[in-house]
Write an enzyme that holds these catalytic residues in place. Structure first.
Site, PDB file in Angstrom:
ATOM      1  N   GLU A  77       0.796  -1.224   0.000  1.00  0.00           N
ATOM      2  CA  GLU A  77       0.000   0.000   0.000  1.00  0.00           C
ATOM      3  C   GLU A  77       0.831   1.278   0.000  1.00  0.00           C
ATOM      4  OE1 GLU A  77      -0.167  -2.380   2.299  1.00  0.00           O
ATOM      5  OE2 GLU A  77      -0.182  -1.576   4.343  1.00  0.00           O
ATOM      6  N   ASN A  78       2.130   1.177   0.242  1.00  0.00           N
ATOM      7  CA  ASN A  78       2.954   2.379   0.141  1.00  0.00           C
ATOM      8  C   ASN A  78       3.244   2.753  -1.309  1.00  0.00           C
ATOM      9  OD1 ASN A  78       4.584  -0.037   0.245  1.00  0.00           O
ATOM     10  ND2 ASN A  78       6.359   1.304   0.240  1.00  0.00           N
TER      11      ASN A  78
END
Lengths: 219, 233
Positions: free
Chosen positions: A47-48
């Site tokens: 998700e980064n």
């Protein structure tokens, strides 16, 4: 025999299907990547801001600009892409990610999950967990069935502050695989050598048990 | 051509004062504006509200501002890697607003995009939703979240040009892209600052209109938080 963490990851890896985009949480879920069948196409999202995550880099090849959500140095595979954090959670919210696997401290029979805060202890934050559980269609939880004191973490109602409500679809523990149905936890499989009675005794919530419960196939 | 170039970090950070709200890009220690953070320490500005996904480690990143007690309030999604942070939080010296990561990113993006507020399902039914308006869309509950209002955004990019156009590298794009243009004034520190015309317009991630000041960082340590490797066979 209750399963170890690697075996829980192996069992969950069987839930990963061909052409899935998958988000793996920190802890046991991260191990799942090691056991996904090699004859299927799967892309891991972090998700980064990366799709198409590969294994850890060889020593000396680490890049501080290429990390996963656990802040670990990673590599990318052919076809990978980078994007920003807002875009990343956009693809999560709009349900482009097929499967989310994350850890939990407690799960309840209506699919609530608690995994970010223990009152009285230092709170580190929810990170992306609340966004993931609120939006993902298919959430599998990897967790311990009982805590170190032997108390069940599979509950009628969560006691810890919630991360999300009514979202978990399936739970894999050291003892069992359970599905969350509109009527509560349904026991699907038991760990090799673990009896149904042992699972019932280790579970605070009621279990729906229909017919013979097969043993998990791990390998 | 409208030039955004300034000659030093000192010049770039002019106008940052006590009690201001500042957005800072980065995820963990990846893509943090480390030259600007060092300058904020030198400037000694205090009572800052910092919007940043994480709070650095004890001796790097925003941990350096925490050591000097320059931060009044942190708005973050995850803050686990910092003993001084924990001490200040538990003693009540530091106010902390924990926000789901996707919501934090979108509150930046909304500010960048001129959208005052938005609905998201993240946090519904949890303590994050307390005191917030909720509403059902398509059979699912959502909560209302507002765009951030910040005095400054400080972002870090890989390459930039004198017009303020930015290109990021790898996962260092993270919060830097949605924070660019989200504050009243955006400062960009870059590893390479190139003359106008050096960057291909097709490859720009953030157009220069979002950036008011751009400078080349003097030195980038680019510390790795979790060095994970495999051994060569």
């Amino acid at each position: 025999m209750a399963l170890g963490k690697e075996e829980i990851a192996k069992r969950i890896a069987k839930e990963v299907k061909d052409r899935y985009y998958v988000n793996l949480g920190i802890g046991i879920p991260t191990l799942v990547a090691n056991y996904v069948r090699e004859d299927i196409s799967v892309e891991f999202q972090s998700e980064n801001g990366v799709l198409g995550m590969g294994p850890f880099p060889f020593e000396g090849d680490e890049d501080p600009d290429v990390i996963n959500a656990g802040k670990q140095t990673i590599t990318t595979l052919p076809g990978a892409s980078f994007f920003d954090s807002a875009f990343s959670f956009g693809m999560i919210r709009s349900q482009k990610v097929d499967l989310t696997i994350l850890g939990a401290m407690e799960v309840s029979e209506n699919g609530d999950i608690a995994n970010w805060k223990i009152p009285g202890k230092m709170v580190k934050g929810m990170g992306g967990a609340m966004d993931l559980v609120a939006s993902a269609e298919n959430i599998i939880v990897a967790m311990m069935h009982v805590n170190k004191a032997g108390e069940s973490k599979i509950l009628k109602r969560c006691t810890l502050p919630l991360t999300g409500v009514g979202c978990v679809k399936k739970v894999v523990t050291e003892l069992a695989v359970m599905e969350i149905t509109p009527n509560g936890f349904k026991l699907l499989e038991r760990a090799p050598g673990v009896s149904v009675d042992h699972i019932i005794a280790s579970t605070e919530a009621d279990l729906i048990i229909e017919g013979e419960i097969p043993e998990m196939i791990i390998d | 051509m409208i030039t955004k170039k300034v000659n030093s970090v000192h010049e770039a950070l002019q106008g940052i004062q006590n009690d201001m709200t500042i957005m800072l890009g980065g995820f963990g220690l990846s893509g943090i504006p480390e030259n600007s953070i060092a300058e904020l320490v030198r400037m000694g500005v205090s009572n800052l509200t910092c919007i940043s996904n994480n709070a650095g480690v004890d001796d790097f990143g925003l941990g350096l501002l925490l050591q000097k007690k320059q931060i009044k309030k942190m708005i973050s999604s995850y803050v686990g890697e910092n003993a001084e942070f924990e001490r200040q939080m538990l003693s009540g010296e530091l106010e902390v607003e924990l926000t789901p990561q996707g919501t934090l990113a979108e509150k930046c993006r909304a500010a960048q995009a001129g959208i005052p507020a938005f609905y998201t399902p993240a946090g519904y039914g949890t303590e994050v939703a307390e005191g917030k308006e909720s509403r059902e869309f398509n059979g699912k509950m959502h909560i209302l979240e507002h765009a951030y209002k910040a005095d400054f955004s400080i972002v870090k990019a890989w390459k930039g040009d004198e017009a303020g156009n930015l290109i990021f590298k790898g996962t260092a794009r993270n919060f830097n892209a949605p924070m660019a243009g989200a504050g009243k004034i955006t400062i960009a520190e870059v590893e390479e600052l190139l003359p106008v015309g050096s960057l291909d317009p097709n490859e720009i991630h953030i157009p220069g209109i979002m950036v008011q000041r751009i400078f080349k960082g003097e030195k980038f340590e680019k510390r790795i938080e979790q060095r994970t490797v495999r051994t060569r066979n």
